[in-house]
Design a protein around this motif. Structure first.
Motif, short mmCIF file in Angstrom:
data_model
loop_
_atom_site.label_atom_id
_atom_site.label_comp_id
_atom_site.label_asym_id
_atom_site.label_seq_id
_atom_site.Cartn_x
_atom_site.Cartn_y
_atom_site.Cartn_z
N ALA A 171 0.83 -1.20 0.00
CA ALA A 171 0.00 0.00 0.00
C ALA A 171 0.86 1.25 0.00
O ALA A 171 0.57 2.23 -0.71
CB ALA A 171 -0.93 -0.01 1.22
N ALA A 172 1.95 1.23 0.79
CA ALA A 172 2.85 2.39 0.83
C ALA A 172 3.51 2.61 -0.53
O ALA A 172 3.66 3.75 -0.99
CB ALA A 172 3.91 2.19 1.91
N ALA A 173 3.88 1.50 -1.20
CA ALA A 173 4.49 1.62 -2.53
C ALA A 173 3.50 2.20 -3.54
O ALA A 173 3.87 3.03 -4.38
CB ALA A 173 5.00 0.26 -2.98
N LYS A 174 2.25 1.77 -3.46
CA LYS A 174 1.23 2.29 -4.38
C LYS A 174 0.96 3.76 -4.15
O LYS A 174 0.80 4.53 -5.10
CB LYS A 174 -0.06 1.48 -4.23
CG LYS A 174 0.04 0.06 -4.76
CD LYS A 174 -1.26 -0.70 -4.58
CE LYS A 174 -1.15 -2.12 -5.10
NZ LYS A 174 -2.41 -2.89 -4.90
N ILE A 175 0.93 4.16 -2.87
CA ILE A 175 0.74 5.59 -2.58
C ILE A 175 1.92 6.39 -3.10
O ILE A 175 1.76 7.49 -3.64
CB ILE A 175 0.55 5.79 -1.06
CG1 ILE A 175 -0.82 5.26 -0.64
CG2 ILE A 175 0.67 7.27 -0.68
CD1 ILE A 175 -1.10 5.40 0.83
N GLY A 176 3.12 5.83 -2.94
CA GLY A 176 4.30 6.51 -3.47
C GLY A 176 4.27 6.66 -4.98
O GLY A 176 4.84 7.61 -5.53
N SER A 177 3.57 5.74 -5.67
CA SER A 177 3.47 5.82 -7.13
C SER A 177 2.31 6.68 -7.60
O SER A 177 2.12 6.84 -8.80
CB SER A 177 3.33 4.41 -7.73
OG SER A 177 2.12 3.80 -7.31
N ASP A 181 -5.69 6.56 -3.24
CA ASP A 181 -6.92 6.00 -2.68
C ASP A 181 -6.72 4.61 -2.08
O ASP A 181 -7.68 3.97 -1.66
CB ASP A 181 -8.00 5.94 -3.76
CG ASP A 181 -7.58 5.09 -4.95
OD1 ASP A 181 -6.37 4.87 -5.12
OD2 ASP A 181 -8.46 4.66 -5.72
N VAL A 182 -5.48 4.13 -2.01
CA VAL A 182 -5.21 2.80 -1.47
C VAL A 182 -5.35 2.82 0.05
O VAL A 182 -4.86 3.73 0.72
CB VAL A 182 -3.79 2.33 -1.86
CG1 VAL A 182 -3.47 0.99 -1.22
CG2 VAL A 182 -3.68 2.25 -3.37
N ARG A 183 -6.03 1.79 0.60
CA ARG A 183 -6.20 1.66 2.04
C ARG A 183 -5.97 0.21 2.46
O ARG A 183 -6.07 -0.71 1.65
CB ARG A 183 -7.61 2.09 2.49
CG ARG A 183 -7.98 3.52 2.13
CD ARG A 183 -7.16 4.53 2.92
NE ARG A 183 -7.59 5.89 2.62
CZ ARG A 183 -7.10 6.62 1.62
NH1 ARG A 183 -6.15 6.12 0.84
NH2 ARG A 183 -7.54 7.84 1.39
N ILE A 184 -5.68 0.01 3.75
CA ILE A 184 -5.49 -1.33 4.30
C ILE A 184 -6.83 -1.81 4.85
O ILE A 184 -7.41 -1.17 5.74
CB ILE A 184 -4.44 -1.34 5.42
CG1 ILE A 184 -3.09 -0.84 4.90
CG2 ILE A 184 -4.28 -2.74 5.99
CD1 ILE A 184 -2.47 -1.71 3.85
#
Length: 431
Positions: A171-177, A181-184
């Motif tokens: 999720a952190a990698a996706k937010i960095g990209s 809107d990514v959540r756990i």
């Protein structure tokens, strides 16, 4: 993280307890009074046969001396037992006279019993030595089983943790990209729920901050074009004009445009910096009725100019922990908006129950169109074209109220009033 530490301790202690208990039961089962025939047992049976044959030819007084000599010679625990003191079933008594005697087992070891011909009152008892090599192997196997079992249980415990950490890392990698809107997703098997909730909160704030900045940049770039065009036109007109009076008129108009640009830029930058200021809230118990009354008094001059009546009803003894400055600003924004749209009356209601504190602000104006209720709290959105930015209205008042309620973990909702037929804004503060 307290749950993580507790789960580790319970897992280790629980595994040690249950595995230790299981191994104890296994050892107890393995060391029960069981009779096992081995090659060495046959040798001891032959020794018993030879000794009993020799003892049968001796007198009763010579038996003990001969048994002691046998014990010293062969280093075997040998003794005479009274046949009257040993209780055996009839099926086993008959085996006492057989070659090799009767093989029995106790909690300590195995032993042989053999009757002595001509001396029926005695039985010869020979203790069989314990085979220590097998015990050493069993101890090694049990120790290895203990450690392997603990490792297996810890691996089972670590699987949910490593999975949640893997999801968190993805999720952190996706937010960095750029996927903000990514959540756990929550899980009952997670040991790091607090960390996941903090991550989701951070991601939500980051997404909202980026969205606000995009809206700010888009709105500012759009709204600043008009005054800039006016400034350019005024400069060109002033340069081309030979009349001092016209030059002064153009300069005066440019000064007004610069003033509006300053106000617009100041308002936009203030809103952009609000998220940072929200980290330093100073919540303290506040008399809510006194807070609302103070906000009404601040808007009283505006109400008198428009001949609007502003009233407050509800409990006047409520104390609630909140940031006075920002809550006061939200109330002033709502009351001044209500006065601006009201025909004759603005009504504020304060209610308190076990679940939440509620403040409603209603007016008897024209209300809000139903299709506009979903976007009314969006920054820089103006529903009324009559309220222009030239008059200092930038569409930030309700957006600021929404942000302030988010800081207090509350909510703000817009609807149309059933009592006064105008707009109705509801502030809900959680208990």
């Amino acid at each position: 993280m307290r749950g993580l530490y507790i789960s580790i301790i319970l897992t280790v202690l629980g595994s040690l307890f249950f595995i230790g208990w299981g191994l104890d039961e296994l050892v107890a089962y393995a060391t029960e009074d069981k009779i096992t025939e081995t090659k060495t047992t046959t040798i001891y049976r032959q020794l018993v046969n030879g000794l009993t044959s020799e003892l049968s030819s001796l007198s009763s007084l010579e038996l003990n001396d001969r048994v002691k000599k046998f014990q010293q010679h062969y280093q075997l625990d040998t003794s005479l037992a009274s046949s009257k003191k040993i209780a055996l079933p009839s099926s086993l008594i008959a085996q006492l006279t057989l070659p090799g005697g009767l093989l029995l087992a106790s909690s300590a070891n195995q032993y042989l019993l053999k009757s002595i011909a001509n001396h029926p009152e005695f039985l010869l008892r020979l203790e069989l030595p314990t085979e220590t090599a097998d015990d050493d192997n069993i101890n090694f196997i049990l120790t290895l089983t203990l450690y392997l079992s603990i490792c297996f249980i810890l691996i089972l415990w670590l699987i949910p943790l490593t999975r949640r950490l893997y999801l968190l890392n993805n999720a952190a990698a996706k937010i960095g990209s750029g996927q903000l809107d990514v959540r756990i997703a929550s899980s009952r098997l997670s040991y790091i729920k607090v960390l996941e909730q903090s991550f989701n909160t951070m991601a939500s704030k980051l997404e909202k901050l980026v969205a606000d900045n995009k809206i700010l940049a888009r709105s500012l770039s759009h709204d600043i074009r008009t005054p800039m065009a006016c400034l350019r036109f005024g400069i060109e007109a002033a340069l081309d004009s030979n009349s001092i009076e016209k030059k002064n008129n153009y300069l005066s108009r440019m000064d007004n445009e610069l003033t509006r640009m300053e106000e617009m830029t100041s308002a936009f930058l203030d809103y952009a910096s609000m998220e940072r200021q929200g980290l330093n809230l100073k919540k303290q118990p506040t008399n809510i009725c006194a807070l609302i009354t103070s906000a009404i008094n601040d808007c009283q001059v505006l109400a008198e100019q428009k001949n609007i009546s502003v009233q407050l009803t509800g409990d006047n003894t409520i104390l609630y922990p909140l940031d006075y400055h920002w809550s006061y600003r939200a109330l002033v924004n709502l009351i001044s908006n209500a006065i601006g749209y009201a025909n004759s009356q603005v009504l504020l209601t304060l209610t308190n129950n076990n679940q939440q504190l509620t403040i409603t602000v209603e007016d008897d104006g024209k209300g809000i169109a139903n299709d506009k209720l979903a976007i009314i709290f969006t920054p820089f959105v103006k529903l009324d074209a009559d309220r222009s930015r030239e008059q200092g209205h930038f569409g930030l008042g309700l957006a600021i109220c929404s942000k302030i309620m988010d800081w207090h973990q509350g909510s703000i909702n817009a609807s149309n009033s059933h009592r006064l037929s105008g707009a109705c804004f509801t502030l809900n503060f959680p208990k």
